[in-house]
Design a protein around this motif. Structure first.
Motif, PDB file in Angstrom:
ATOM      1  N   ASN A  41       0.866  -1.177   0.000  1.00  0.00           N
ATOM      2  CA  ASN A  41       0.000   0.000   0.000  1.00  0.00           C
ATOM      3  C   ASN A  41       0.909   1.235   0.000  1.00  0.00           C
ATOM      4  O   ASN A  41       1.519   1.564   1.010  1.00  0.00           O
ATOM      5  CB  ASN A  41      -0.907  -0.016   1.235  1.00  0.00           C
ATOM      6  CG  ASN A  41      -1.833   1.181   1.307  1.00  0.00           C
ATOM      7  OD1 ASN A  41      -1.684   2.141   0.550  1.00  0.00           O
ATOM      8  ND2 ASN A  41      -2.778   1.150   2.228  1.00  0.00           N
ATOM      9  N   SER A  42       0.967   1.909  -1.142  1.00  0.00           N
ATOM     10  CA  SER A  42       1.910   3.024  -1.295  1.00  0.00           C
ATOM     11  C   SER A  42       1.207   4.375  -1.436  1.00  0.00           C
ATOM     12  O   SER A  42       1.800   5.337  -1.932  1.00  0.00           O
ATOM     13  CB  SER A  42       2.794   2.784  -2.525  1.00  0.00           C
ATOM     14  OG  SER A  42       1.993   2.684  -3.700  1.00  0.00           O
ATOM     15  N   ARG A  44       0.541   6.662   0.610  1.00  0.00           N
ATOM     16  CA  ARG A  44       1.139   7.779   1.339  1.00  0.00           C
ATOM     17  C   ARG A  44       2.545   8.133   0.857  1.00  0.00           C
ATOM     18  O   ARG A  44       3.127   9.116   1.330  1.00  0.00           O
ATOM     19  CB  ARG A  44       1.201   7.451   2.839  1.00  0.00           C
ATOM     20  CG  ARG A  44      -0.162   7.204   3.477  1.00  0.00           C
ATOM     21  CD  ARG A  44       0.019   6.841   4.942  1.00  0.00           C
ATOM     22  NE  ARG A  44      -1.228   6.464   5.574  1.00  0.00           N
ATOM     23  CZ  ARG A  44      -1.342   5.966   6.806  1.00  0.00           C
ATOM     24  NH1 ARG A  44      -0.242   5.796   7.542  1.00  0.00           N
ATOM     25  NH2 ARG A  44      -2.504   5.638   7.300  1.00  0.00           N
ATOM     26  N   THR A  87       2.639  -1.364   4.368  1.00  0.00           N
ATOM     27  CA  THR A  87       2.054  -0.029   4.209  1.00  0.00           C
ATOM     28  C   THR A  87       3.168   1.005   4.296  1.00  0.00           C
ATOM     29  O   THR A  87       3.817   1.132   5.340  1.00  0.00           O
ATOM     30  CB  THR A  87       0.993   0.244   5.288  1.00  0.00           C
ATOM     31  OG1 THR A  87      -0.047  -0.744   5.187  1.00  0.00           O
ATOM     32  CG2 THR A  87       0.381   1.629   5.102  1.00  0.00           C
ATOM     33  N   ILE A  88       3.409   1.696   3.208  1.00  0.00           N
ATOM     34  CA  ILE A  88       4.434   2.735   3.181  1.00  0.00           C
ATOM     35  C   ILE A  88       3.856   3.992   3.830  1.00  0.00           C
ATOM     36  O   ILE A  88       2.918   4.607   3.297  1.00  0.00           O
ATOM     37  CB  ILE A  88       4.890   3.047   1.743  1.00  0.00           C
ATOM     38  CG1 ILE A  88       5.330   1.763   1.014  1.00  0.00           C
ATOM     39  CG2 ILE A  88       6.002   4.083   1.751  1.00  0.00           C
ATOM     40  CD1 ILE A  88       6.541   1.084   1.581  1.00  0.00           C
ATOM     41  N   ASN A  89       4.383   4.373   4.973  1.00  0.00           N
ATOM     42  CA  ASN A  89       3.876   5.535   5.704  1.00  0.00           C
ATOM     43  C   ASN A  89       4.585   6.832   5.342  1.00  0.00           C
ATOM     44  O   ASN A  89       4.022   7.918   5.487  1.00  0.00           O
ATOM     45  CB  ASN A  89       3.989   5.291   7.212  1.00  0.00           C
ATOM     46  CG  ASN A  89       3.114   4.146   7.668  1.00  0.00           C
ATOM     47  OD1 ASN A  89       1.968   4.025   7.249  1.00  0.00           O
ATOM     48  ND2 ASN A  89       3.659   3.279   8.523  1.00  0.00           N
ATOM     49  N   ASP A  90       5.819   6.704   4.872  1.00  0.00           N
ATOM     50  CA  ASP A  90       6.567   7.908   4.524  1.00  0.00           C
ATOM     51  C   ASP A  90       7.726   7.521   3.621  1.00  0.00           C
ATOM     52  O   ASP A  90       8.160   6.359   3.594  1.00  0.00           O
ATOM     53  CB  ASP A  90       7.088   8.606   5.792  1.00  0.00           C
ATOM     54  CG  ASP A  90       7.574  10.026   5.527  1.00  0.00           C
ATOM     55  OD1 ASP A  90       7.301  10.548   4.428  1.00  0.00           O
ATOM     56  OD2 ASP A  90       8.219  10.603   6.423  1.00  0.00           O
ATOM     57  N   ALA A  99       7.796   2.135   6.961  1.00  0.00           N
ATOM     58  CA  ALA A  99       6.644   1.267   6.709  1.00  0.00           C
ATOM     59  C   ALA A  99       6.217   0.498   7.950  1.00  0.00           C
ATOM     60  O   ALA A  99       6.977   0.361   8.917  1.00  0.00           O
ATOM     61  CB  ALA A  99       6.977   0.285   5.584  1.00  0.00           C
ATOM     62  N   THR A 100       4.989   0.002   7.898  1.00  0.00           N
ATOM     63  CA  THR A 100       4.514  -1.010   8.837  1.00  0.00           C
ATOM     64  C   THR A 100       4.240  -2.276   8.030  1.00  0.00           C
ATOM     65  O   THR A 100       3.928  -2.215   6.836  1.00  0.00           O
ATOM     66  CB  THR A 100       3.228  -0.568   9.559  1.00  0.00           C
ATOM     67  OG1 THR A 100       2.221  -0.263   8.574  1.00  0.00           O
ATOM     68  CG2 THR A 100       3.470   0.650  10.419  1.00  0.00           C
ATOM     69  N   ARG A 124       5.466  -2.642  13.442  1.00  0.00           N
ATOM     70  CA  ARG A 124       5.080  -1.247  13.242  1.00  0.00           C
ATOM     71  C   ARG A 124       6.234  -0.317  12.899  1.00  0.00           C
ATOM     72  O   ARG A 124       6.018   0.870  12.693  1.00  0.00           O
ATOM     73  CB  ARG A 124       4.380  -0.718  14.512  1.00  0.00           C
ATOM     74  CG  ARG A 124       3.117  -1.481  14.876  1.00  0.00           C
ATOM     75  CD  ARG A 124       2.392  -0.774  16.020  1.00  0.00           C
ATOM     76  NE  ARG A 124       1.146  -1.422  16.362  1.00  0.00           N
ATOM     77  CZ  ARG A 124       1.003  -2.296  17.355  1.00  0.00           C
ATOM     78  NH1 ARG A 124       2.043  -2.606  18.111  1.00  0.00           N
ATOM     79  NH2 ARG A 124      -0.166  -2.854  17.598  1.00  0.00           N
ATOM     80  N   ASN A 125       7.446  -0.814  12.846  1.00  0.00           N
ATOM     81  CA  ASN A 125       8.585   0.107  12.748  1.00  0.00           C
ATOM     82  C   ASN A 125       9.655  -0.447  11.826  1.00  0.00           C
ATOM     83  O   ASN A 125      10.680  -0.957  12.270  1.00  0.00           O
ATOM     84  CB  ASN A 125       9.160   0.357  14.148  1.00  0.00           C
ATOM     85  CG  ASN A 125       9.753   1.742  14.279  1.00  0.00           C
ATOM     86  OD1 ASN A 125       9.978   2.431  13.295  1.00  0.00           O
ATOM     87  ND2 ASN A 125      10.023   2.142  15.508  1.00  0.00           N
TER      88      ASN A 125
END
Length: 312
Positions: A41-42, A44, A87-90, A99-100, A124-125
């Motif tokens: 999931n990219s 973000r 999930t790419i968060n930043d 990512a998480t 989560r990290n």
């Protein structure tokens, strides 16, 4: 039905139980043991280059599914099925990703077309560097990068839990390798590999609970009791199966009493709470009553779900 006995693991295939439309997507070589689907999931990610995520998905799947993680040979239908949701968060700079990761694996239940959720864990990290078409190199004896170290770590965790479910503490060799990956990664500045007291749900503590901690041994024994002596026997000997599932829950409670809210206890209940609540509705009343009493102590957040067990 086929029952395949490898060197240290019982692999059970009931008819076409493991066959799915995606099962053979990574080739049919007998040396491969995993059948993982990677989803990225990219939304973000601050980049216009969306192709890099397609490349990343392909590279990660090939790394997990295209190599041999153990000397035991698995037929294609015996491979451990799993999902890796990233999930790419930043994306603070080009080639660096924050990512998480959600990791899930399933295990077939003997004599049925049902697959039991074995492992459901959120990492989560995860901060890692990735360039398009970069080589996916891994050495179990040294730390090379944060991509293959994390992927290999969860590959061995998946193998270890699967082997634990077929033989008492059968996953020891794989948890030892996972522990070595953690030790090698101590030199990395990236989070998740260290003995952090503020983050007790990371790779270090998961590995510690599975391989080092004697307090958590009952939870590992619960994986075997619950799956091989419980779920696999529901059709042939339901009375004994329900007793063993109850005994597995008691073992998790035993560990939780000594070390409350450990990462391994939480992981076990995250994977099993829904299934337990459904399966035990068919158990004798005395089993249901005792199980609910124990479950409410171990996992009070799901009290409503467990109380429904008593309704049958």
């Amino acid at each position: 039905m086929l029952i395949h006995f490898s060197a240290s693991r019982f692999i059970i295939v009931a008819g076409a139980l493991l066959v799915s439309t995606t099962l053979f997507s990574s080739g049919d070589l007998a040396g491969q043991q995993l059948n993982f689907t990677v989803t990225i999931n990219s939304e973000r990610a601050r980049t216009q280059d969306r192709e890099i995520f397609d490349n990343m998905k392909t590279a990660f799947e090939q790394f997990l599914n295209g190599r041999s993680w153990t000397d035991d040979e698995f037929r294609p239908e015996e491979r451990i099925k799993g999902n890796l949701l990233i999930t790419i968060n930043d994306m603070p700079q080009v080639g660096v990703f924050v990512a998480t990761v959600q990791i899930q694996t399933v295990r077939p239940v003997y004599g049925s077309n049902y697959e039991s959720l074995m492992f459901n864990f959120a990492d989560r990290n995860w901060i890692f560097e990735y360039q398009e078409s970069q080589p996916m190199e891994f050495n179990r004896y040294s730390y090379l990068n944060n991509v293959t170290s994390l992927l290999a770590f969860y590959a061995y965790i998946a193998l270890g839990l699967d082997y634990d479910s077929f033989a008492p503490r059968g996953g020891n060799p794989y948890f030892e390798i996972a522990s070595n990956i953690v030790a090698n990664a101590q030199q990395s500045p990236r989070p998740g590999w260290n003995q952090s007291q503020s983050d007790r749900r990371n790779r270090y503590w998961l590995s510690n609970d599975l391989f080092t901690s004697q307090v958590m041994v009952p939870v590992r024994d619960a994986y075997y009791l619950y799956h091989r002596r419980g779920m696999d026997m529901l059709v042939s000997n339901p009375k004994e199966a329900f007793k063993n599932i109850l005994e597995a829950i008691k073992k998790v409670a035993e560990a939780n009493q000594v070390q409350p809210n450990s990462i391994l206890t939480i992981s076990f209940m995250d994977a099993k709470s829904d299934e337990i609540s459904k399966v035990l509705k068919s158990a004798p009343l005395e089993i249901r009553q005792e199980a609910v009493e124990v479950l409410l102590r171990v996992d009070p957040n799901n009290a409503r779900r467990y109380n429904d067990i008593l309704k049958g």
